[in-house]
Design a protein around this motif. Sequence first.
Motif, short mmCIF file in Angstrom:
data_model
loop_
_atom_site.label_atom_id
_atom_site.label_comp_id
_atom_site.label_asym_id
_atom_site.label_seq_id
_atom_site.Cartn_x
_atom_site.Cartn_y
_atom_site.Cartn_z
N UNK A 190 0.83 -1.19 0.00
CA UNK A 190 0.00 0.00 0.00
C UNK A 190 0.87 1.24 0.00
N UNK A 191 0.51 2.23 -0.81
CA UNK A 191 1.19 3.50 -0.86
C UNK A 191 0.91 4.26 0.43
N UNK A 192 1.95 4.71 1.08
CA UNK A 192 1.75 5.39 2.36
C UNK A 192 1.11 6.77 2.21
N UNK A 193 1.09 7.33 0.98
CA UNK A 193 0.49 8.64 0.76
C UNK A 193 -1.03 8.60 0.79
N UNK A 194 -1.61 7.47 0.48
CA UNK A 194 -3.07 7.37 0.44
C UNK A 194 -3.53 6.39 1.50
N UNK A 195 -4.40 6.88 2.36
CA UNK A 195 -4.96 6.02 3.41
C UNK A 195 -6.49 6.06 3.40
N UNK A 196 -7.06 7.26 3.21
CA UNK A 196 -8.50 7.46 3.30
C UNK A 196 -9.09 7.77 1.93
N UNK A 197 -10.13 7.03 1.58
CA UNK A 197 -10.74 7.14 0.26
C UNK A 197 -12.25 7.35 0.43
N UNK A 198 -12.80 8.27 -0.38
CA UNK A 198 -14.24 8.46 -0.42
C UNK A 198 -14.75 8.00 -1.78
N UNK A 199 -15.70 7.09 -1.76
CA UNK A 199 -16.34 6.59 -2.97
C UNK A 199 -17.66 7.35 -3.13
N UNK A 200 -17.84 7.99 -4.29
CA UNK A 200 -19.06 8.73 -4.60
C UNK A 200 -19.71 8.01 -5.78
N UNK A 201 -20.66 7.15 -5.48
CA UNK A 201 -21.25 6.25 -6.49
C UNK A 201 -22.72 6.07 -6.19
N UNK A 202 -23.57 6.29 -7.21
CA UNK A 202 -25.01 6.16 -6.98
C UNK A 202 -25.48 4.71 -6.90
N UNK A 203 -24.68 3.77 -7.38
CA UNK A 203 -25.00 2.34 -7.26
C UNK A 203 -24.35 1.84 -5.96
N UNK A 204 -25.13 1.82 -4.89
CA UNK A 204 -24.59 1.51 -3.57
C UNK A 204 -23.96 0.11 -3.52
N UNK A 205 -24.57 -0.87 -4.16
CA UNK A 205 -24.02 -2.24 -4.14
C UNK A 205 -22.64 -2.28 -4.79
N UNK A 206 -22.49 -1.57 -5.90
CA UNK A 206 -21.20 -1.51 -6.58
C UNK A 206 -20.17 -0.81 -5.68
N UNK A 207 -20.58 0.29 -5.06
CA UNK A 207 -19.68 1.00 -4.15
C UNK A 207 -19.26 0.12 -2.98
N UNK A 208 -20.17 -0.68 -2.49
CA UNK A 208 -19.86 -1.60 -1.39
C UNK A 208 -18.82 -2.64 -1.81
N UNK A 209 -18.93 -3.14 -3.03
CA UNK A 209 -17.92 -4.07 -3.57
C UNK A 209 -16.56 -3.41 -3.62
N UNK A 210 -16.51 -2.16 -4.11
CA UNK A 210 -15.24 -1.44 -4.18
C UNK A 210 -14.67 -1.21 -2.79
N UNK A 211 -15.54 -0.84 -1.85
CA UNK A 211 -15.10 -0.61 -0.47
C UNK A 211 -14.44 -1.87 0.10
N UNK A 212 -15.07 -3.02 -0.12
CA UNK A 212 -14.51 -4.28 0.39
C UNK A 212 -13.15 -4.56 -0.23
N UNK A 213 -13.03 -4.32 -1.55
CA UNK A 213 -11.75 -4.51 -2.23
C UNK A 213 -10.67 -3.61 -1.63
N UNK A 214 -11.01 -2.36 -1.41
CA UNK A 214 -10.05 -1.41 -0.84
C UNK A 214 -9.63 -1.81 0.57
N UNK A 215 -10.60 -2.25 1.35
CA UNK A 215 -10.29 -2.61 2.73
C UNK A 215 -9.42 -3.86 2.81
N UNK A 216 -9.49 -4.75 1.82
CA UNK A 216 -8.59 -5.90 1.82
C UNK A 216 -7.14 -5.47 1.61
N UNK A 217 -6.96 -4.26 1.08
CA UNK A 217 -5.61 -3.71 0.87
C UNK A 217 -5.24 -2.70 1.96
N UNK A 218 -6.01 -2.67 3.03
CA UNK A 218 -5.76 -1.84 4.22
C UNK A 218 -6.04 -0.36 4.01
#
Length: 138
Positions: A1-29
């Motif tokens: 993981x790049x130490x410069x990026x830690x916090x990410x905001x997903x702005x997506x109207x398809x909540x289920x898709x955003x939730x999938x992305x969130x899970x992917x991101x969280x697996x990478x800390x």
Amino acid sequence: MNSNIKNILIVEDDYQLALEWKKELETKAYHADIVTNANDAKLLLHNDYDCFIVDLFHVRNNEFLPDGGIRCIAQIRKYDRSHKNKSPLIITVTGYYRDGEDCKISTADVTATLGANYTLKKPIDFPKILQLIEDWDT
């Protein structure tokens, strides 16, 4: 993981898709939050996100909503200028992508003018998003 990026905001109207992305991101800390419109994103800008993944066009009942990614990108960049924060990474995603062959100006040109760093066409190859995040050097 790049130490410069830690916090990410997903702005997506398809909540289920955003939730999938969130899970992917969280697996990478990474820490990821989700909002479904630009108004909600604006309320969270003070949280000092390092990266935004923004759906460019929000659509409901086959109509484009005014509270989508275009507005959100402008709000992010305006907030950064007024608060002299470091410039976060903005990745836009869209199912309405047009390149230079389809029209006079591409979607990527428009989003770059607005202040986005990258624009990806849906469906998203999520490893590409992870690579852009990991390679980002502020």
